[in-house]
Design a protein around this motif. Structure first.
Motif, PDB file in Angstrom:
ATOM      1  N   ALA A   1       0.841  -1.202   0.000  1.00 25.98           N
ATOM      2  CA  ALA A   1       0.000   0.000   0.000  1.00 25.98           C
ATOM      3  C   ALA A   1       0.882   1.261   0.000  1.00 25.98           C
ATOM      4  O   ALA A   1       0.595   2.227  -0.713  1.00 25.98           O
ATOM      5  N   VAL A   2       1.967   1.225   0.773  1.00 27.60           N
ATOM      6  CA  VAL A   2       2.888   2.375   0.780  1.00 27.60           C
ATOM      7  C   VAL A   2       3.450   2.582  -0.623  1.00 27.60           C
ATOM      8  O   VAL A   2       3.549   3.703  -1.120  1.00 27.60           O
ATOM      9  N   SER A   3       3.782   1.461  -1.268  1.00 30.37           N
ATOM     10  CA  SER A   3       4.365   1.558  -2.609  1.00 30.37           C
ATOM     11  C   SER A   3       3.388   2.159  -3.616  1.00 30.37           C
ATOM     12  O   SER A   3       3.792   2.676  -4.646  1.00 30.37           O
ATOM     13  N   ARG A   4       2.090   2.056  -3.337  1.00 34.90           N
ATOM     14  CA  ARG A   4       1.103   2.594  -4.282  1.00 34.90           C
ATOM     15  C   ARG A   4       1.215   4.115  -4.429  1.00 34.90           C
ATOM     16  O   ARG A   4       0.795   4.676  -5.426  1.00 34.90           O
ATOM     17  N   PHE A   5       1.758   4.778  -3.440  1.00 34.83           N
ATOM     18  CA  PHE A   5       1.933   6.235  -3.532  1.00 34.83           C
ATOM     19  C   PHE A   5       2.842   6.598  -4.702  1.00 34.83           C
ATOM     20  O   PHE A   5       2.742   7.679  -5.267  1.00 34.83           O
ATOM     21  N   LYS A   6       3.745   5.670  -5.027  1.00 34.19           N
ATOM     22  CA  LYS A   6       4.672   5.949  -6.132  1.00 34.19           C
ATOM     23  C   LYS A   6       3.922   6.129  -7.439  1.00 34.19           C
ATOM     24  O   LYS A   6       4.298   6.927  -8.282  1.00 34.19           O
ATOM     25  N   GLN A   7       2.847   5.350  -7.573  1.00 36.71           N
ATOM     26  CA  GLN A   7       2.048   5.456  -8.815  1.00 36.71           C
ATOM     27  C   GLN A   7       1.466   6.842  -8.973  1.00 36.71           C
ATOM     28  O   GLN A   7       1.157   7.274 -10.066  1.00 36.71           O
ATOM     29  N   GLU A   8       1.280   7.527  -7.850  1.00 33.82           N
ATOM     30  CA  GLU A   8       0.731   8.886  -7.893  1.00 33.82           C
ATOM     31  C   GLU A   8       1.846   9.916  -8.045  1.00 33.82           C
ATOM     32  O   GLU A   8       1.609  11.118  -7.956  1.00 33.82           O
ATOM     33  N   GLY A   9       3.077   9.437  -8.180  1.00 35.07           N
ATOM     34  CA  GLY A   9       4.190  10.367  -8.345  1.00 35.07           C
ATOM     35  C   GLY A   9       4.653  10.997  -7.049  1.00 35.07           C
ATOM     36  O   GLY A   9       5.345  12.014  -7.041  1.00 35.07           O
ATOM     37  N   VAL A  10       4.273  10.375  -5.914  1.00 32.61           N
ATOM     38  CA  VAL A  10       4.653  10.934  -4.613  1.00 32.61           C
ATOM     39  C   VAL A  10       6.091  10.530  -4.284  1.00 32.61           C
ATOM     40  O   VAL A  10       6.536   9.439  -4.634  1.00 32.61           O
ATOM     41  N   ALA A  11       6.820  11.427  -3.644  1.00 35.80           N
ATOM     42  CA  ALA A  11       8.144  11.092  -3.125  1.00 35.80           C
ATOM     43  C   ALA A  11       7.945  10.584  -1.699  1.00 35.80           C
ATOM     44  O   ALA A  11       7.422  11.297  -0.859  1.00 35.80           O
ATOM     45  N   VAL A  12       8.322   9.326  -1.460  1.00 41.70           N
ATOM     46  CA  VAL A  12       8.043   8.705  -0.156  1.00 41.70           C
ATOM     47  C   VAL A  12       9.337   8.556   0.650  1.00 41.70           C
ATOM     48  O   VAL A  12      10.355   8.115   0.122  1.00 41.70           O
ATOM     49  N   LEU A  13       9.274   8.928   1.930  1.00 44.54           N
ATOM     50  CA  LEU A  13      10.371   8.615   2.859  1.00 44.54           C
ATOM     51  C   LEU A  13       9.780   7.678   3.902  1.00 44.54           C
ATOM     52  O   LEU A  13       8.873   8.054   4.653  1.00 44.54           O
TER      53      LEU A  13
END
Ligand SMILES: Nc1ncnc2c1ncn2[C@@H]1O[C@H](COP(=O)(O)OP(=O)(O)OP(=O)(O)O)[C@@H](O)[C@H]1O
Ligand SMILES: [Mg+2]
Length: 409
Positions: free
Chosen positions: A352-364
């Motif tokens: 689920a955290v990885s799904r943010f990448k699909q939205e182009g989010v930069a995740v830390l």
């Protein structure tokens, strides 16, 4: 009381002896030159020595020290090391609770490692350093294999939950979105994170590792603005945001998911998501945004009208993530999402955290589960130790063993 009030000779004698004893303790700690100084004006390291010296006054049989090295620089830790060793040699029994592993290894004769409230192992520093169980705890090993996950997500196809998230194509190759340059963060005059530089890229996850007390949560506080940056700069999309308040940073797209599933338990899943929406959306845009979140987090769609407090721990953490997504972040800072959850839901959560990448989010992403995160959930890795950056590399060129080595120092 009476001899003190009347200043009788017995009181004056007692007082002289007390002053003498205090001076002796100061001498023991190497602080005799500072006897007349104002304690508040002393540098942190010296003040810490004074605190330990005070605990030693009166020659106790046992001294209990809770994280005495917290926030100290190398010189401060060295001073503490000398004082504790000296007290031990003078016959005191010292019980030291401490995050700083190299420090523990340098002063302790015997080490207990605790995990989840229970003693895990006991041994000499050398035995502990080489103990596999200790390493496993530090690296958060022990999650269940993937195939057990499907059983918990009723009503949603396991493949849907577990499919690896794709990296947002439009953002690949763009410059870093958030740049922290030599940022120091702390609490009052205690500096915890020292001169740390990190770059977060759109559509990428950067894993932030480090043993307990390394400064991970403090760094997230500095990036989100909850804690003011002492020194250094933070840029979002090339704009300096260092002095912006946390709510202004949030409005600019920096979302923080703090440890411990912070949701509104009395409201439904849907109401939680509505509350997380940015202001000013039209009714239609708001409905669309919530539908998008439910698409990304199918578990929330299934439970949309349930009270958040009735969800399982894993589902509550999903809701915390879903709420962050509803806010439409560009940067997501997330602190130990798997903490306190059954191993069986951890993979689902990391996906689920990885799904943010699909939205182009930069995740830390701060996580203790090093192996799981390195297994396809992060592109970059940074490691903090003692508040300093000790490793920064591509996830593909970072091994679990390297991280392990930095943990047990
Ligand atoms: N509110 C506070 N006031 C003073 N010191 C603090 C405060 N919060 C944390 N610290 C200290 O800052 C240091 C780093 O703490 P931090 O919570 O950032 O570590 P962490 O890497 O997130 O650890 P964990 O893995 O246990 O969550 C610790 O030594 C801690 O004692
Ligand atoms: Mg933390």
């Amino acid at each position: 009381m009476i001899p003190a009030l009347l200043r009788l000779p017995s009181f004056r004698r007692q007082r002289r002896e007390d002053v003498q004893a205090a001076l002796e303790v100061l001498r023991f700690a190497g602080l005799e030159d500072l006897a007349a100084a104002d304690a508040q004006s002393l540098p942190l390291g010296t003040r810490r020595l004074l605190e330990v010296a005070r605990a030693l006054a009166g020659a106790p049989g046992v001294v209990l020290l809770d994280e005495p090295a917290a926030g100290l620089d190398e010189a401060g830790i060295e001073g503490l090391q000398t004082l504790i060793s000296r007290a031990r040699d003078a016959g005191a029994t010292i019980v030291l609770v401490e995050h700083n592993v190299p420090f523990v290894m340098s002063v302790a004769d015997s080490v207990w490692v605790m995990n989840l409230g229970k003693p895990l192992v006991n041994g000499t520093p050398e035995e502990i350093r080489n103990n596999a169980a200790v390493l496993d705890v530090y690296l958060g090993r022990g999650a269940q294999p993937l195939d057990t996950v499907a059983k918990v997500a009723k009503g949603v196809a396991a493949e849907q939950l577990l499919a690896p998230a794709e990296v947002a194509p439009s953002t690949v190759g763009a410059g870093p979105l958030l740049v922290a340059d030599r940022v120091s963060v702390g609490y009052g005059d205690l500096t915890v994170v020292r001169e740390v530089s990190v770059e977060l890229n759109a559509g990428r996850t950067t894993a932030l590792f480090g043993r307990n007390g390394a400064g991970k949560t403090t760094l997230l506080g500095g990036l989100s603005g909850l804690l003011p940056a002492g020194t250094g700069t933070i840029h979002l999309d090339g704009r300096d945001i260092t002095s912006l308040k946390p709510w202004t940073r949030a409005a600019k797209g920096i979302a923080l998911v703090q440890e411990g599933k912070r949701i509104f338990r009395g409201l439904t899943v849907h109401e939680n998501l509505v509350l997380a929406l940015p202001r000013g959306l039209t009714r239609a845009a708001a409905a669309e945004r919530i539908d998008q979140v439910c698409d990304r987090f199918p578990v929330l769609a299934v439970r949309r009208n349930h009270r958040a407090g009735s969800l399982s721990g894993g589902q509550q953490q999903m809701l915390a993530l879903g709420s962050a997504l509803a806010a439409g972040p560009r940067v997501l800072l997330i602190d130990e999402p798997s903490s306190g959850l059954a191993p069986v839901v951890v993979q689902e959560l990391l996906t689920a955290v990885s799904r943010f990448k699909q939205e182009g989010v930069a995740v830390l992403l701060v996580e203790q589960l090093v192996e799981e995160v390195l297994n396809g959930h992060a592109e970059q890795v940074v490691v903090l130790d003692g508040g300093k950056l000790v490793h920064s590399a591509d996830a593909t060129s970072t091994s679990v063993d390297e991280i392990a080595a930095s943990y047990v120092g």
